[in-house]
Write a protein that holds these residues in place. Sequence first.
Motif, mmCIF file in Angstrom:
data_model
loop_
_atom_site.group_PDB
_atom_site.id
_atom_site.type_symbol
_atom_site.label_atom_id
_atom_site.label_comp_id
_atom_site.label_asym_id
_atom_site.label_seq_id
_atom_site.Cartn_x
_atom_site.Cartn_y
_atom_site.Cartn_z
ATOM 1 N N ILE A 198 0.313 -0.919 -0.049
ATOM 2 C CA ILE A 198 0.227 -0.133 0.148
ATOM 3 C C ILE A 198 0.595 1.435 -0.011
ATOM 4 O O ILE A 198 0.116 2.221 -0.337
ATOM 5 C CB ILE A 198 -0.772 0.033 1.503
ATOM 6 N N MET A 199 2.074 1.386 0.514
ATOM 7 C CA MET A 199 2.369 2.260 1.113
ATOM 8 C C MET A 199 3.569 2.506 -0.540
ATOM 9 O O MET A 199 3.382 3.660 -1.060
ATOM 10 C CB MET A 199 4.222 1.938 1.710
ATOM 11 N N LEU A 200 3.803 1.490 -1.208
ATOM 12 C CA LEU A 200 4.545 1.770 -2.405
ATOM 13 C C LEU A 200 3.753 2.075 -3.298
ATOM 14 O O LEU A 200 4.235 2.880 -4.139
ATOM 15 C CB LEU A 200 4.501 0.117 -2.280
ATOM 16 N N ALA A 201 2.566 1.428 -3.834
ATOM 17 C CA ALA A 201 1.110 2.211 -4.489
ATOM 18 C C ALA A 201 0.782 3.784 -4.191
ATOM 19 O O ALA A 201 0.901 4.530 -4.860
ATOM 20 C CB ALA A 201 0.217 1.214 -4.863
ATOM 21 N N PHE A 202 1.108 4.025 -2.769
ATOM 22 C CA PHE A 202 0.991 5.019 -2.184
ATOM 23 C C PHE A 202 1.709 6.091 -2.922
ATOM 24 O O PHE A 202 1.203 7.525 -3.529
ATOM 25 C CB PHE A 202 1.022 5.717 -1.225
ATOM 26 N N ALA A 203 3.260 5.664 -2.180
ATOM 27 C CA ALA A 203 4.277 6.977 -3.035
ATOM 28 C C ALA A 203 4.348 6.844 -5.228
ATOM 29 O O ALA A 203 4.666 8.223 -5.513
ATOM 30 C CB ALA A 203 5.451 6.004 -2.939
ATOM 31 N N VAL A 204 4.445 5.684 -5.840
ATOM 32 C CA VAL A 204 3.533 5.752 -7.323
ATOM 33 C C VAL A 204 2.710 6.896 -7.655
ATOM 34 O O VAL A 204 2.871 7.438 -8.000
ATOM 35 C CB VAL A 204 3.521 4.372 -7.683
ATOM 36 N N VAL A 205 1.719 6.535 -6.749
ATOM 37 C CA VAL A 205 0.211 7.343 -7.062
ATOM 38 C C VAL A 205 0.665 8.929 -6.387
ATOM 39 O O VAL A 205 0.405 9.796 -6.990
ATOM 40 C CB VAL A 205 -1.070 7.037 -6.482
ATOM 41 N N ALA A 206 1.327 9.725 -5.740
ATOM 42 C CA ALA A 206 1.683 10.528 -5.042
ATOM 43 C C ALA A 206 2.251 10.961 -6.128
ATOM 44 O O ALA A 206 2.246 12.264 -6.339
ATOM 45 C CB ALA A 206 2.190 10.306 -3.493
ATOM 46 N N SER A 207 4.125 10.134 -6.532
ATOM 47 C CA SER A 207 4.832 10.773 -7.294
ATOM 48 C C SER A 207 3.997 11.409 -8.751
ATOM 49 O O SER A 207 4.150 12.285 -9.024
ATOM 50 C CB SER A 207 5.748 10.298 -7.457
ATOM 51 N N LEU A 208 3.391 10.759 -8.963
ATOM 52 C CA LEU A 208 2.833 10.593 -10.569
ATOM 53 C C LEU A 208 1.674 11.797 -10.349
ATOM 54 O O LEU A 208 1.289 12.162 -11.050
ATOM 55 C CB LEU A 208 1.877 9.649 -11.305
ATOM 56 N N SER A 209 0.951 11.975 -9.507
ATOM 57 C CA SER A 209 0.147 12.849 -9.024
ATOM 58 C C SER A 209 0.684 14.470 -8.711
ATOM 59 O O SER A 209 0.782 15.428 -9.979
ATOM 60 C CB SER A 209 -0.811 12.751 -7.616
ATOM 61 N N ILE A 242 10.385 14.261 -7.181
ATOM 62 C CA ILE A 242 9.247 13.519 -6.799
ATOM 63 C C ILE A 242 9.688 12.034 -5.900
ATOM 64 O O ILE A 242 9.126 11.502 -4.772
ATOM 65 C CB ILE A 242 8.839 13.807 -7.279
ATOM 66 N N THR A 243 9.952 11.699 -6.232
ATOM 67 C CA THR A 243 10.372 10.170 -6.263
ATOM 68 C C THR A 243 10.891 9.887 -5.126
ATOM 69 O O THR A 243 10.375 9.226 -4.348
ATOM 70 C CB THR A 243 10.758 9.656 -7.876
ATOM 71 N N VAL A 244 12.111 10.494 -4.909
ATOM 72 C CA VAL A 244 12.793 10.212 -3.749
ATOM 73 C C VAL A 244 12.212 10.890 -2.437
ATOM 74 O O VAL A 244 12.114 10.383 -1.225
ATOM 75 C CB VAL A 244 14.470 11.024 -3.823
ATOM 76 N N CYS A 245 11.651 12.021 -2.616
ATOM 77 C CA CYS A 245 10.438 12.007 -1.635
ATOM 78 C C CYS A 245 9.765 11.456 -1.388
ATOM 79 O O CYS A 245 8.906 11.341 -0.122
ATOM 80 C CB CYS A 245 10.002 13.483 -2.002
ATOM 81 N N CYS A 246 8.868 10.942 -2.239
ATOM 82 C CA CYS A 246 7.828 10.285 -1.583
ATOM 83 C C CYS A 246 8.239 9.320 -1.603
ATOM 84 O O CYS A 246 7.463 8.200 -0.648
ATOM 85 C CB CYS A 246 6.246 10.283 -2.884
ATOM 86 N N PHE A 247 8.857 8.355 -2.163
ATOM 87 C CA PHE A 247 10.033 7.086 -1.196
ATOM 88 C C PHE A 247 10.167 7.461 0.018
ATOM 89 O O PHE A 247 9.545 6.243 0.774
ATOM 90 C CB PHE A 247 10.672 6.727 -2.820
#
Length: 763
Positions: A198-209, A242-247
């Motif tokens: 769930i956290m990984l999916a959250f990071a991906v969605v947040a980054s793309l958003s 964004i990826t570094v921050c979100c992950f």
Amino acid sequence: MCSANLPAPGPRVRRLGRAALVCGACAIVFYIVLEVFLRVPAFNGATQIRPASGVGPVLGLFFGAPGILGCALGNLVSDAHYESAPIVLLVYFAVQLAYNAMPRLAWRRLFPEDERPVLSSPSRIMAFMLLSLADAALVTLLLIPLEFDAMQALNIHAVRLLNNFLSLMYVGTPLLLALGHLGSRRTSATLAQRVSLIMLAFAVVASLSVLAAFVAPQMRSMMAEDHFAEAVAIVYIALAAITVCCFTAASALLYLVQGKLAQPIDLLAQDARSFAERFEVQGPRAAAEGGMDIALPDERPLPEIQELRDASNAMRRDLGRSVLASEEAVRERERVSAELDVATTIQLASLPRAFADLGGVHAASIDAFMCPAREVGGDFYDCFPLPGDRLCLLVADVSDKGMPAALFMMRAMAEIRECIRGSVSLGKAFTYANAHLCQQNDSMLFVTAFACVLDAVTGELEYVNAGHMRPWRFCGLFEDGWQEVPAGLPLGAMDWFDFESRRAALVPGEGMLLYTDGVTEARNASGELFGDDRLASLVRGVTADMAAPADAAANAPAGAVLIDAATDDAPAAAAGAEGAPASADAPAARVCRAVRDGVERFAAGAEQADDITACSFVWLPGARTVVAEPCDEECPRLQAAARAAAGSCSAGVISAASAQAIDLVVEELFINIVRHAFPDGNPVPVRARFAFDEARGALHIVLADAGVPFDPTEPPAPRVSGDGADLEPGGLGILLVRSKTEALWYRREGGFNVVHALMSVEL
């Protein structure tokens, strides 16, 4: 040569074959992904977008050497399409090997316990992100001396660094999760793994958003101005940041969630799964004493987790205590069951069983049974001798069941027996027993009872009823039926009540069935009662042949002395070993067996609700019945039947004098009926019964007629004239009968004159 004779490949060969298969599959997959994007012009040249860069290290990380080599071979085949120099191809092949192998080597060093890499914890997610960045930097450094291509918007090495890192994060991460899921498809994912996903999916969605919200508008304007390379460069840089921050944020949040929630819940679940096995090994006492409580590594868990842990530990302790209590209850039940078995043995031993001995002494067939509804019951029967050739029979029912009823039953049985033995009548005995049972009866129990005393010489019956069931009387000279008796009060209910006994007279071969309400109130599966009518019909069917006329024996020649074997129902045949029960063929035993079997068949397996008890007796069961017309021609037949009854003794022979005396008595009594019983000229058949009491050497002769009431024993003995004339009925003939008999009785019963003579017989 036949293939069946070839040796099977060894484990090493099979392992090498699987490794080669994996290597080839990885090479094909990597080649297809790489070539698909190389065929798109927009993704080449100035942009250098290579999603395949996220496939090689992940397949190498998951499959090891076969994956590392396979992806490098796939890249080599692809490079061979565009480069012909062997040295360059080998260098690129070596760089690709290093790029694919670096995550695998680092992961094995960081997490040596992992057989397969799984992103199931914050440390693993952060490790994969850092390894992706390091691997991208490594391949970039290795390729710096080899490539100097100019890019429109961004240096090629920067493009390669960002491309490899983002490909590993957005292509490699889903691929690694999919491979991990396929590798563990037979086991359910833990809560920590699901939270990580769930956290990984959250990071991906947040980054793309974020990318879509802030970078997409600039990209549209730049794409419209034909600045595709600049747009890609902006996307690379923005998405990397964004990826570094979100992950990083997702990993930090996952760390908190896992440490405070997911990991404790997984520990609770794992402990719960193994609890049953550990409980089996360690035993309930360890659980009851807290030895199987679960402990969490976090000293300050969330309140909800702490409450769940405390509830689980309380449940384990309660379960242990419950099992210990259950085991103790089982031991207690076994102890009580053993004591009840002993109590059952003692209770049954207190009931008489030597019916053959009593029957042989008192010329009776006796049998009884008790089937308690529980281990012990409140019903009982008794059978014991009294002075003066008398026999007492008793059936009783205590108001309760189980152990209280059994204890009161033992007291009541002793009280009633002693009072009967010490009293002049049954009425007085029941009055005394009632007064005694009312004393110290705090449990307020009472007992219904029916008792009768049989005079084994005369057949006279004294009986008394204390609120009990009326008995069934059978095999008489007249119709079978219920013996009407006053009900009375149960014993132990009221100490002021006085009981009165009644009297009746039995004829030879007649008997009674005494029973408790458990017989008539037995129920089947439908709740239907057995009832009085079924009982009456059942006993009638069993006793019908007992009272059948013995015409075959009565047809012997007049004046003959018969030597006839005793019937199976005779007391001599019924007598067995010392203390043995009555013979199964004896009349009383047949009646009791029929009652017991009939109730059992009726119930058809339904649960027994009450104790079932019955006692049956037949006085002089070897009696012979003859039905004769009131005429002189029938007299020889009656005389022969009487001699046959006397000849049924064990000796088998009677003296001639006794035979003549029998003929005289039968003739006088029967001719008296023929001459004087039917003055209206409408004769009715005479019923006669003959029975021999071997214990006393006496023959019973009973004649019953439906004539006018007349007592031949009432007139005084006449004065005998010179010519010996008998001046009136019952005169000289009765005088002769009296001289040949021990006793002579008369009674009027059911519209019949019944004359009963008792005479001694010499063998």
